[in-house]
Design an enzyme around this catalytic site. Structure first.
Site, PDB file in Angstrom:
ATOM      1  N   LYS A 200      44.110   8.999  54.868  1.00 48.10           N
ATOM      2  CA  LYS A 200      43.786  10.101  55.764  1.00 48.10           C
ATOM      3  C   LYS A 200      42.605  10.845  55.172  1.00 48.10           C
ATOM      4  O   LYS A 200      42.667  11.344  54.054  1.00 48.10           O
ATOM      5  CB  LYS A 200      44.975  11.044  55.912  1.00 48.10           C
ATOM      6  CG  LYS A 200      44.634  12.250  56.774  1.00 48.10           C
ATOM      7  CD  LYS A 200      45.819  13.132  57.018  1.00 48.10           C
ATOM      8  CE  LYS A 200      45.395  14.336  57.841  1.00 48.10           C
ATOM      9  NZ  LYS A 200      46.513  15.242  58.080  1.00 48.10           N
ATOM     10  N   LYS A 253      43.310   7.103  59.235  1.00 44.66           N
ATOM     11  CA  LYS A 253      43.040   8.235  60.121  1.00 44.66           C
ATOM     12  C   LYS A 253      41.834   8.995  59.649  1.00 44.66           C
ATOM     13  O   LYS A 253      41.771   9.310  58.458  1.00 44.66           O
ATOM     14  CB  LYS A 253      44.271   9.148  60.106  1.00 44.66           C
ATOM     15  CG  LYS A 253      44.139  10.448  60.842  1.00 44.66           C
ATOM     16  CD  LYS A 253      45.377  11.258  60.602  1.00 44.66           C
ATOM     17  CE  LYS A 253      45.213  12.612  61.242  1.00 44.66           C
ATOM     18  NZ  LYS A 253      46.358  13.445  60.986  1.00 44.66           N
ATOM     19  N   SER A 279      42.335  13.699  67.607  1.00 45.78           N
ATOM     20  CA  SER A 279      42.026  14.594  68.722  1.00 45.78           C
ATOM     21  C   SER A 279      40.533  14.662  69.027  1.00 45.78           C
ATOM     22  O   SER A 279      40.137  14.712  70.190  1.00 45.78           O
ATOM     23  CB  SER A 279      42.582  15.988  68.430  1.00 45.78           C
ATOM     24  OG  SER A 279      42.060  16.509  67.217  1.00 45.78           O
ATOM     25  N   TYR A 318      46.101   9.796  72.156  1.00 45.41           N
ATOM     26  CA  TYR A 318      46.463  10.755  73.204  1.00 45.41           C
ATOM     27  C   TYR A 318      46.282  10.151  74.596  1.00 45.41           C
ATOM     28  O   TYR A 318      46.654  10.778  75.582  1.00 45.41           O
ATOM     29  CB  TYR A 318      45.629  12.039  73.040  1.00 45.41           C
ATOM     30  CG  TYR A 318      45.884  12.710  71.702  1.00 45.41           C
ATOM     31  CD1 TYR A 318      46.973  13.552  71.526  1.00 45.41           C
ATOM     32  CD2 TYR A 318      45.071  12.443  70.597  1.00 45.41           C
ATOM     33  CE1 TYR A 318      47.233  14.133  70.288  1.00 45.41           C
ATOM     34  CE2 TYR A 318      45.329  13.016  69.356  1.00 45.41           C
ATOM     35  CZ  TYR A 318      46.413  13.862  69.212  1.00 45.41           C
ATOM     36  OH  TYR A 318      46.674  14.424  67.979  1.00 45.41           O
TER      37      TYR A 318
HETATM   38  C1  PBG Z   1      48.038  17.785  59.542  1.00 43.18           C
HETATM   39  C2  PBG Z   1      47.544  16.814  60.556  1.00 43.18           C
HETATM   40  C3  PBG Z   1      46.281  16.807  61.130  1.00 43.18           C
HETATM   41  C4  PBG Z   1      46.283  15.815  62.084  1.00 43.18           C
HETATM   42  C5  PBG Z   1      47.534  15.210  62.064  1.00 43.18           C
HETATM   43  N1  PBG Z   1      48.313  15.834  61.084  1.00 43.18           N
HETATM   44  C6  PBG Z   1      45.117  17.701  60.933  1.00 43.18           C
HETATM   45  C7  PBG Z   1      44.673  18.109  59.610  1.00 43.18           C
HETATM   46  O1  PBG Z   1      44.808  17.374  58.621  1.00 43.18           O
HETATM   47  O2  PBG Z   1      44.160  19.219  59.558  1.00 43.18           O
HETATM   48  C8  PBG Z   1      45.121  15.517  62.989  1.00 43.18           C
HETATM   49  C9  PBG Z   1      45.421  14.759  64.206  1.00 43.18           C
HETATM   50  C10 PBG Z   1      44.400  14.867  65.271  1.00 43.18           C
HETATM   51  O3  PBG Z   1      43.305  15.444  65.095  1.00 43.18           O
HETATM   52  O4  PBG Z   1      44.672  14.332  66.349  1.00 43.18           O
HETATM   53  N2  PBG Z   1      48.723  17.285  58.474  1.00 43.18           N
HETATM   54 ZN    ZN Z   2      49.180  19.097  57.205  1.00 49.02          ZN
END
Ligand code: PBG
Ligand code: ZN
Length: 329
Positions: A200, A253, A279, A318
């Site tokens: 991530k 991700k 998103s 989504y």
């Molecule tokens: C938080 C989390 C995030 C997303 C999923 N879990 C955002 C972040 O790390 O600030 C993002 C998912 C998305 O943007 O669709 N742990």
């Molecule tokens: Zn988080």
């Protein structure tokens, strides 16, 4: 003597002549079965609350959520990832592990109404429950890795007790997959799986999501725990660790900007590799379509096809519900 050139003998266009021939030789499949639809559980029992900058995505009350998922199931969407948040926030994100958190209540309602039909994943993190918006416990303006692990394990167990099939830790603390696995086993949930957010990245694509949960970090950003976008090899290291610690599924991700990483992991992993089309990726498609610059369906399907082509088994998107409802595949 002129050197022999393959053209005009060899013509790749012969395999592009009709829709039938193209389908015959297509290397990549994309089916609704491959898709996981995320939903946001509203903090209180409203119908649906629109989210700033997140086109057509709402926070749903539990009744609306169960109705929506019931309708999705009829159309073939079977996998869901639930996110929650709380107005009651503290430094440890206490509300995240409550047995009556909104996510836990939603899980119970879904199981009651729909049994085992939906595959229910839950996001395990603290950022939408902490006063500072970070994914872990903060001490001395830093996220304290080891102090966070028992908190995440508690959240995972609360979700397992409420009926989750898989918990999905998205925090990027070291050792959290192992800590969650041990805690689930000790609490009597050996059958609950772990979808690890393995690679991530600290990405600028999370904007609309952070509006959904009011989970923007305060004071400092997430670069101290999420991966650096410049790094590729490091994802393989995270893969080794997560699989060793007991991850059943691993995830990359965001997706589109990290297809090299999806491809690397798909080639090396002994467990299925998922990708999260986040998103910001979704909203880019929506904005292109709104501006009349692209066909929404074509753009969404092309992006998801690319993610599958790179090697992802499953995709969090989504668009899942819309794709099934509108028959885009
Ligand atoms: C938080 C989390 C995030 C997303 C999923 N879990 C955002 C972040 O790390 O600030 C993002 C998912 C998305 O943007 O669709 N742990
Ligand atoms: Zn988080």
């Amino acid at each position: 003597m002129t050197k022999a050139v393959p053209f005009p003998t060899i013509r790749p266009r012969r395999l592009r002549t009709t829709a039938g021939v193209r389908a015959l030789v297509a290397q990549t499949t994309l089916r609704v079965d491959h898709l996981i639809q995320p939903y946001f559980v509203a903090e209180h029992e409203v119908e649906r609350e629109p989210i700033a900058g997140f086109t057509d995505v709402c926070r749903l009350g539990i009744d609306a959520l169960t109705d929506t998922i019931a309708a999705d199931l009829v159309r073939g969407v079977r996998h869901f990832l639930l996110f929650g948040s709380s107005r009651e926030r503290d430094a440890q994100g206490s509300a995240a592990s409550a047995s009556d958190s909104r996510v836990a209540l939603a899980l119970r309602a879904l199981r009651e109404r729909l049994g085992r039909a939906p595959t229910l994943f839950t996001d395990v993190c603290l950022c939408s429950y902490t006063s500072h918006g970070h994914c872990g416990v903060v001490t001395d303006a830093q996220v304290d890795n080891d102090a966070t692990l028992p908190r995440l394990a508690d959240v995972a167990c609360a979700h397992a007790a409420a009926g989750a099939d898989f918990v999905a830790p998205s925090d990027m603390m070291d050792g959290r997959v192992g800590a969650i696995r041990s805690a689930l086993d000790a609490a009597g949930f050996p059958g609950v799986g772990i979808l690890a957010y393995t690679a991530k990245y600290a990405s600028a694509y999370y904007g609309p999501f952070r509006n959904a949960l009011d989970s923007s970090p305060h004071g400092f950003d997430r670069a101290g725990y999420q991966m650096d976008p410049r790094n590729r090899r490091e994802a393989m290291r995270e893969l080794d660790l997560d699989v060793m610690e007991g991850a059943d599924l691993v995830m990359v991700k965001p997706a589109l900007a990290y297809l090299d990483v999806v491809s690397d992991l798909a080639a090396a992993s002994t467990v299925p590799v998922c990708a999260y089309s986040v998103s910001g990726e979704y909203e880019m498609v929506k904005q292109m379509a709104r501006a009349g610059l692209a066909d929404e369906r074509a753009l969404a399907v092309e992006n998801l096809t690319a993610i599958r082509r790179a090697g992802a088994q499953a995709i969090v998107t989504y668009f899942a519900s819309t794709i099934a409802r509108e028959g885009w595949l």
